[in-house]
Design a protein around this motif. Structure first.
Motif, PDB file in Angstrom:
ATOM      1  N   LEU A   1       0.821  -1.206   0.000  1.00 49.15           N
ATOM      2  CA  LEU A   1       0.000   0.000   0.000  1.00 49.15           C
ATOM      3  C   LEU A   1       0.858   1.261   0.000  1.00 49.15           C
ATOM      4  O   LEU A   1       0.598   2.205  -0.755  1.00 49.15           O
ATOM      5  CB  LEU A   1      -0.934  -0.003   1.210  1.00 49.15           C
ATOM      6  CG  LEU A   1      -2.018  -1.082   1.195  1.00 49.15           C
ATOM      7  CD1 LEU A   1      -2.824  -1.047   2.491  1.00 49.15           C
ATOM      8  CD2 LEU A   1      -2.944  -0.907   0.003  1.00 49.15           C
TER       9      LEU A   1
ATOM     10  N   THR B   1       2.628   1.680  -3.281  1.00 56.32           N
ATOM     11  CA  THR B   1       1.698   2.239  -4.263  1.00 56.32           C
ATOM     12  C   THR B   1       1.636   3.758  -4.153  1.00 56.32           C
ATOM     13  O   THR B   1       1.726   4.479  -5.165  1.00 56.32           O
ATOM     14  CB  THR B   1       0.295   1.635  -4.062  1.00 56.32           C
ATOM     15  OG1 THR B   1       0.349   0.224  -4.308  1.00 56.32           O
ATOM     16  CG2 THR B   1      -0.723   2.282  -4.971  1.00 56.32           C
TER      17      THR B   1
ATOM     18  N   ALA C   1      -3.912   0.480  -6.000  1.00 61.32           N
ATOM     19  CA  ALA C   1      -3.930  -0.848  -5.386  1.00 61.32           C
ATOM     20  C   ALA C   1      -5.350  -1.340  -5.176  1.00 61.32           C
ATOM     21  O   ALA C   1      -6.276  -0.548  -4.970  1.00 61.32           O
ATOM     22  CB  ALA C   1      -3.190  -0.832  -4.048  1.00 61.32           C
TER      23      ALA C   1
ATOM     24  N   CYS D   1      -7.418  -4.082  -2.696  1.00 65.09           N
ATOM     25  CA  CYS D   1      -7.321  -4.886  -1.473  1.00 65.09           C
ATOM     26  C   CYS D   1      -8.455  -5.915  -1.456  1.00 65.09           C
ATOM     27  O   CYS D   1      -9.536  -5.647  -0.908  1.00 65.09           O
ATOM     28  CB  CYS D   1      -7.414  -3.999  -0.236  1.00 65.09           C
ATOM     29  SG  CYS D   1      -6.052  -2.836  -0.058  1.00 65.09           S
TER      30      CYS D   1
ATOM     31  N   TRP E   1      -6.179   3.120  -2.916  1.00 66.96           N
ATOM     32  CA  TRP E   1      -6.505   1.709  -2.781  1.00 66.96           C
ATOM     33  C   TRP E   1      -8.002   1.565  -2.564  1.00 66.96           C
ATOM     34  O   TRP E   1      -8.649   2.464  -2.059  1.00 66.96           O
ATOM     35  CB  TRP E   1      -5.735   1.049  -1.628  1.00 66.96           C
ATOM     36  CG  TRP E   1      -5.975   1.625  -0.268  1.00 66.96           C
ATOM     37  CD1 TRP E   1      -5.233   2.588   0.363  1.00 66.96           C
ATOM     38  CD2 TRP E   1      -7.037   1.286   0.644  1.00 66.96           C
ATOM     39  NE1 TRP E   1      -5.751   2.859   1.599  1.00 66.96           N
ATOM     40  CE2 TRP E   1      -6.866   2.079   1.800  1.00 66.96           C
ATOM     41  CE3 TRP E   1      -8.111   0.391   0.589  1.00 66.96           C
ATOM     42  CZ2 TRP E   1      -7.712   2.004   2.902  1.00 66.96           C
ATOM     43  CZ3 TRP E   1      -8.966   0.315   1.686  1.00 66.96           C
ATOM     44  CH2 TRP E   1      -8.764   1.108   2.825  1.00 66.96           C
TER      45      TRP E   1
END
Length: 263
Positions: free
Chosen positions: A174, A177, A193, A195, A250
């Motif tokens: 993370l 990123t 990203a 998740c 993310w």
């Protein structure tokens, strides 16, 4: 004139490289990119799995090819990047998905296992991103990098599984990123990203078998596990012109697990 939604999500003429692309989440994302018109290069360690996956995509009319490589090994990553660019010409979309996990109590976690997880889940992402950006995306001043993290990278492990290396590596993904997005935005490269939560993948089999599928579903507000199409939408947003103003972000795709206090 502003483009239509269909035009924004169209990937015709673009090329995508997907690691860990022979099955599970990687294959699902590769399929989404191919369905939108991209040429797709799949990679993982096992040639037989790749050949089968590429054949499945080709049967759907997708231009899919494959290269066997171990993304935990620096020499394999260099070969993968070089051969992909030689065969495809350029890479517009890189999906860093190959990953490993290891279950052990933190106090007894083998160092070799820690290194195995970190080498693939973090170092491999960096080395491949570096190679593809340097030799394709930066010269073209355009690119999309999608890193697969995990809700395990957002905090501790609420279900009691002892996966310290995996959780740590996904937390690192993370911030990797965010940092890469800040540095490469000037080159027209977005870095984001995903998740994922609990999907029925090989990596999650131990967890599902330990707790039971019903118990796993109970942890999610939507009371379900991820299926074979749940990553397609976010992948397309990050990969296409529809997401051209999104970087360093993310998104959890987990049925709401990460929205709960304490997971």
């Amino acid at each position: 004139m502003a483009r239509s939604v269909q035009q924004l999500f169209d990937l015709t003429g673009q090329t995508a490289l997907v690691t860990g692309g022979s099955r599970g989440l990687g294959l699902q994302m590769a399929q989404a990119l191919g369905e939108a018109g991209a040429r797709v290069m799949l990679t993982s360690r096992k040639a037989a799995d790749l050949e089968q996956a590429a054949a499945e995509l080709q049967a759907q009319g997708i231009d899919a090819r494959w290269i066997a490589a171990d993304c935990a090994k620096e020499e394999d990553i260099a070969r993968l990047a070089s051969e992909t660019l030689q065969r495809m010409g350029h890479v517009d979309i890189l999906v860093n998905n190959a990953g490993a996990s290891w279950g052990a109590p933190a106090e007894d976690h083998p160092l070799a296992a820690w290194d195995k997880v970190m080498n693939l889940n973090v170092r491999g992402y960096f080395l491949l991103s570096q190679a593809i950006a340097k030799h394709s995306m930066i010269p073209r001043q355009s690119g999309r990098i999608i890193n697969i993290a995990s809700i395990a990278g957002l905090g501790g492990n609420p279900v009691g599984m002892k996966t310290i290396a995996y959780n740590t590596s996904k937390g690192a993904v993370l911030n990797f990123t965010r940092a890469l997005a800040g540095e490469w935005g000037v080159h027209g490269i977005t870095v984001n990203a995903i998740c994922p939560g609990f999907f029925r993948t090989k990596m999650a089999e131990v967890l599902i078998d330990t707790l039971g599928e019903d118990e796993m579903k109970r942890h999610a507000p939507l009371r379900r596990l991820g299926d074979d199409e749940d990553l397609k939408g976010i992948t397309m947003l990050y990969a296409s012109a529809a997401g051209k103003h999104i970087t360093g972000q993310w998104m959890a795709v987990d049925g709401g697990v990460s929205a709960l206090v304490g997971g």
